[in-house]
Design a protein around this motif. Structure first.
Motif, PDB file in Angstrom:
ATOM      1  N   UNK A 142       0.835  -1.198   0.000  1.00 44.73           N
ATOM      2  CA  UNK A 142       0.000   0.000   0.000  1.00 44.73           C
ATOM      3  C   UNK A 142       0.865   1.241   0.000  1.00 44.73           C
ATOM      4  N   UNK A 143       0.235   2.355  -0.343  1.00 44.45           N
ATOM      5  CA  UNK A 143       0.860   3.677  -0.291  1.00 44.45           C
ATOM      6  C   UNK A 143      -0.233   4.655   0.108  1.00 44.45           C
ATOM      7  N   UNK A 144       0.176   5.862   0.486  1.00 40.23           N
ATOM      8  CA  UNK A 144      -0.787   6.851   0.970  1.00 40.23           C
ATOM      9  C   UNK A 144      -0.674   8.155   0.185  1.00 40.23           C
ATOM     10  N   UNK A 145      -1.830   8.741  -0.130  1.00 40.66           N
ATOM     11  CA  UNK A 145      -1.898  10.135  -0.556  1.00 40.66           C
ATOM     12  C   UNK A 145      -2.339  10.884   0.684  1.00 40.66           C
ATOM     13  N   UNK A 146      -1.378  11.490   1.360  1.00 37.01           N
ATOM     14  CA  UNK A 146      -1.576  11.995   2.711  1.00 37.01           C
ATOM     15  C   UNK A 146      -0.602  11.253   3.616  1.00 37.01           C
ATOM     16  N   UNK A 147      -0.624  11.546   4.912  1.00 38.21           N
ATOM     17  CA  UNK A 147       0.294  10.858   5.816  1.00 38.21           C
ATOM     18  C   UNK A 147      -0.253  10.851   7.226  1.00 38.21           C
ATOM     19  N   UNK A 148       0.155   9.850   7.955  1.00 38.89           N
ATOM     20  CA  UNK A 148      -0.214   9.736   9.358  1.00 38.89           C
ATOM     21  C   UNK A 148       0.682  10.662  10.187  1.00 38.89           C
TER      22      UNK A 148
END
Length: 347
Positions: A142-148
């Protein structure tokens, strides 16, 4: 039924080349790929994804998990999805858009449990989002557009909120304004820990303070009506505010209506900025609003490429040494809602 061999013969290439052009399994010259795609379209060829998946143990299907905003998907949101879909198609993948359900973790477990997707691209990421942990435990790329809050080793692309806020504040200060207010996203179940809202609020305050501007935050209107009321309340306590940045399109409409009710005008009496809205959306307002336009399509494209690199085992050098990370600033698009403040700078 048309076969891959038929497509190869029509395009005058080897079967292996036709397969690579359509499936993205290896690089193919752009002119050759277009010739193969044209031949496939002319013959009505459709690859059998199930059969291909059984052979390769991959479906070449990616899931974009995009929680639907309370106002529905608008132009700005769809630019993320279209950018990701285009990048996936260029690499021979299909993108499945899932708006998620009331229980996003259960929806995530269901989608990945079916074994139909090779990887997941997460959108609308919260600071303490639980979805990355679920995917990591399941072994799903998986990958994110945004971040934790602490993305650590997770591949992600996001808006550079620090650079975006600095450009917005520089624009306002350059016009001569000395006091800036910021209307953030509403606090609800979706936005309580919503990364963009938290980071934008923090960075706008920091940038204003560093530029020597007085700053007013804490407002989170969620509708046009609430936006108008928030603006009237703002003026009641801060009548010297002459510039306002708003992160919700509906709230901005309410601000414009409130300014008109007070017998004032934009930009003569108030410089109004949209934050994280496309120039096309800003152009639908009267006057045409200045906006900090997010690079939505590019964020979608980069996120999809990061995910595909991860799915393919880090064949790109950038994925072998650690996580892929990119931050892109918004683009300032000056509209008709920006002007120097009136002399005296009070309402």
């Amino acid at each position: 039924m048309t076969s891959l061999r038929d497509v190869a013969e029509r395009a005058r290439v080897a079967v292996s080349t036709a397969s690579a052009a359509l499936n993205g399994t290896r690089p193919v010259a752009a002119a050759t790929r277009r010739r193969v795609e044209r031949a496939a379209a002319e013959l009505g060829y459709r690859p059998n994804l199930l059969a291909r998946g059984l052979q390769s143990k991959r479906t070449r299907i990616l899931a974009l998990l995009f929680p639907a905003p309370r106002s529905g998907f608008g132009l700005t949101e769809m630019q993320f999805a279209t950018g990701a879909a285009e990048a996936a198609r260029e690499r021979g993948y299909h993108l499945l858009l899932s708006p998620e359900s009331a229980d996003p973790l259960e929806e995530l477990r269901h989608i990945t449990g079916l074994g139909l997707v090779d990887g997941v691209l997460l959108m609308e990421v919260g600071l303490d989002d639980e979805r990355p942990a679920v995917l990591a435990a399941a072994g799903v790329p998986f990958a994110m557009i945004g971040r934790t809050r602490e993305p650590g080793g997770i591949d992600h692309v996001d808006i550079d909120f620090a650079a975006t806020a600095e450009e917005a504040v520089a624009h306002v200060a350059g016009l001569g304004h000395r006091k800036l207010a910021f209307f953030n996203r509403a606090v609800d179940a979706h936005a309580a820990g919503y990364g963009p809202a938290v980071r934008a609020g923090r960075e706008f305050e920091r940038a204003a303070r560093e530029a020597g501007l007085a700053y007013v935050g804490g407002y989170r209107p969620r509708s046009a009506e609430a936006g108008g009321k928030a603006f009237e309340e703002l003026l009641g306590t801060h009548p010297d505010v002459t510039a306002l940045a708003v992160m919700d399109d509906h709230a901005a409409a309410g601000v414009i209506a409130a300014v008109a009710r007070l017998g004032r005008r934009i930009p003569e009496d108030l410089t109004l900025l949209l934050v994280l809205s496309s120039a096309r959306v800003a152009g639908m307002f009267h006057p045409r609003l200045t906006t900090l336009e997010p690079p939505s399509a590019e964020l979608g494209r980069i996120g999809a490429r990061m995910l595909i690199n991860r799915v393919q085992g880090g064949t790109k050098g950038e994925t072998q040494g650690g996580p892929q990370r990119r931050l892109l600033p918004c683009r300032l698009v000056v509209g008709d809602s920006s002007a120097p403040p009136r002399e005296g700078g009070r309402w």
